[in-house]
Design an enzyme around this catalytic site. Structure first.
Site, PDB file in Angstrom:
ATOM      1  N   ASN A 170       0.550  -1.541   0.085  1.00  0.00           N
ATOM      2  CA  ASN A 170      -0.181   0.401  -0.449  1.00  0.00           C
ATOM      3  C   ASN A 170       0.883   1.483  -0.022  1.00  0.00           C
ATOM      4  OD1 ASN A 170       0.364  -1.333   2.974  1.00  0.00           O
ATOM      5  ND2 ASN A 170      -0.073   1.332   3.160  1.00  0.00           N
ATOM      6  N   TYR A 226      16.912  -4.716  13.290  1.00  0.00           N
ATOM      7  CA  TYR A 226      16.457  -4.355  12.546  1.00  0.00           C
ATOM      8  C   TYR A 226      17.660  -4.993  11.238  1.00  0.00           C
ATOM      9  CZ  TYR A 226      15.721  -2.686   7.234  1.00  0.00           C
ATOM     10  OH  TYR A 226      15.662  -2.472   6.280  1.00  0.00           O
TER      11      TYR A 226
END
Length: 333
Positions: free
Chosen positions: A52, A214
């Site tokens: 999206n 991360y």
């Protein structure tokens, strides 16, 4: 003193503008090989996680133009529907048919809810029937967030970036094999170089550094890809991993930039960072190009194969991570 400061600032701005000019008039990001045939992906179904916004949205747009049926797997259905509407309008304005319309080259666009921070959501998503799946693009990710846990109690970055996609891919392997030749594309990062797999604290309960975690999740993406490629040998299903470069997206929403520095940061990012369309090129290339047919277990950047550090090619670590991940997501008890 003030004159010197102004001169230094002007010199810095001149340097940024010069480099920006080089960025736009020099060699650009390598575009999709083969010219981007509008019917290249006709009849093929592609699932993109996190489609999206950012890279995922740009990847969806490109594959739609190539004729693919694109499934947007997104956590927030309302935002995904909004993005899908924008994509349809953009395609229409660009002179193409609206996705799903009869007689057009553009593919179909489907929105489905998928929360990678919830193993329950991943399983529910995979229970929805699909006749085929030609390409799976593991694109969604979370970047350097404060310490938080997924619904199942995993550290968020490792849980979403690695474990959620690990379960999703494994649950879809049967469909991918039945649809072969098919492809899996994994989006990692160059920051994998700063990560290590600590099997004693995969959940970061002993210590948490958002940058390191991360990097560890992105290293896990690469190790997963290489081990999966080994397991898929002879199935006509390939899997490759990529880094998109530094891209201007909302992935860095958890990064705090001081108010006074933001104008300079915005200028630098405009000059040096890739746009989402540029960053998505390698994902689109690996998903669609005939040039990588049959290629598996490789690491790509800017549509070219790149070398990995030894720690990303450690087969024993990759196998151990796979075995532990199977237990963590409940594939093995």
């Amino acid at each position: 003193m003030a004159v010197a400061a102004v001169a230094a600032l002007l010199a810095a701005l001149s340097g940024v503008l010069w480099l920006a000019a080089r960025r736009f008039v020099g060699p650009g990001v390598q575009q999709l090989h083969g010219g981007g045939d509008s019917g290249l992906m006709h009849g093929k179904t592609v699932l993109i996680t996190g489609a999206n916004s950012g890279l995922g949205r740009a990847t969806a747009a490109a594959l739609l133009r190539l004729g693919a049926r694109v499934i947007m797997g997104c956590r927030d259905r309302a935002r995904a529907e909004e993005a899908a509407g924008q994509l349809r309008r953009e395609l229409r304005q660009a002179g193409g048919r609206e996705p799903g319309s009869d007689g057009g080259a553009a593919g179909e666009l489907v929105v489905r809810e998928l929360d990678l921070a919830s193993l329950r959501s991943v399983r529910a998503f995979c229970q929805e029937e699909e006749p085929r799946l030609d390409v799976l693009i593991n694109n969604a990710g979370i970047f350097q967030c404060p310490y938080m846990k997924t619904e199942d109690g995993f550290e968020m970055q490792f849980g979403v970036n690695h474990l959620g996609h690990f379960l999703l891919t494994n649950l879809l392997l049967g469909l991918l094999k039945n649809s072969a030749p098919s492809r899996i594309v994994v989006v990692s990062s160059k920051l994998y170089k700063y990560g290590d797999i600590n099997f004693e604290d995969l959940n970061s309960e002993q210590s948490y550094n958002k940058s390191f975690c991360y990097s560890r999740s992105k290293l896990a993406n690469i190790l997963f890809t290489r081990e999966l490629a080994r397991r898929l040998e002879g199935t006509n299903v390939t899997v490759n991993v990529l880094h998109p470069g530094i891209v201007r997206t909302n992935l860095g929403r958890h990064i705090h930039i001081p108010l006074l520095v933001r104008p300079l940061f915005n200028l630098v990012s405009w000059a040096f960072f890739k746009t989402p369309v540029e960053g998505a090129q390698t994902s689109v290339y690996l998903a669609s190009s005939p040039e990588v047919e049959g290629v598996s277990g490789k690491y790509f950047g800017d549509c070219k194969e790149e070398e990995l550090l030894p720690k990303a090619m450690d087969e024993s670590v990759a196998r151990k991570l796979w075995d532990i991940s199977e237990v963590m997501v409940g594939i093995l008890k």
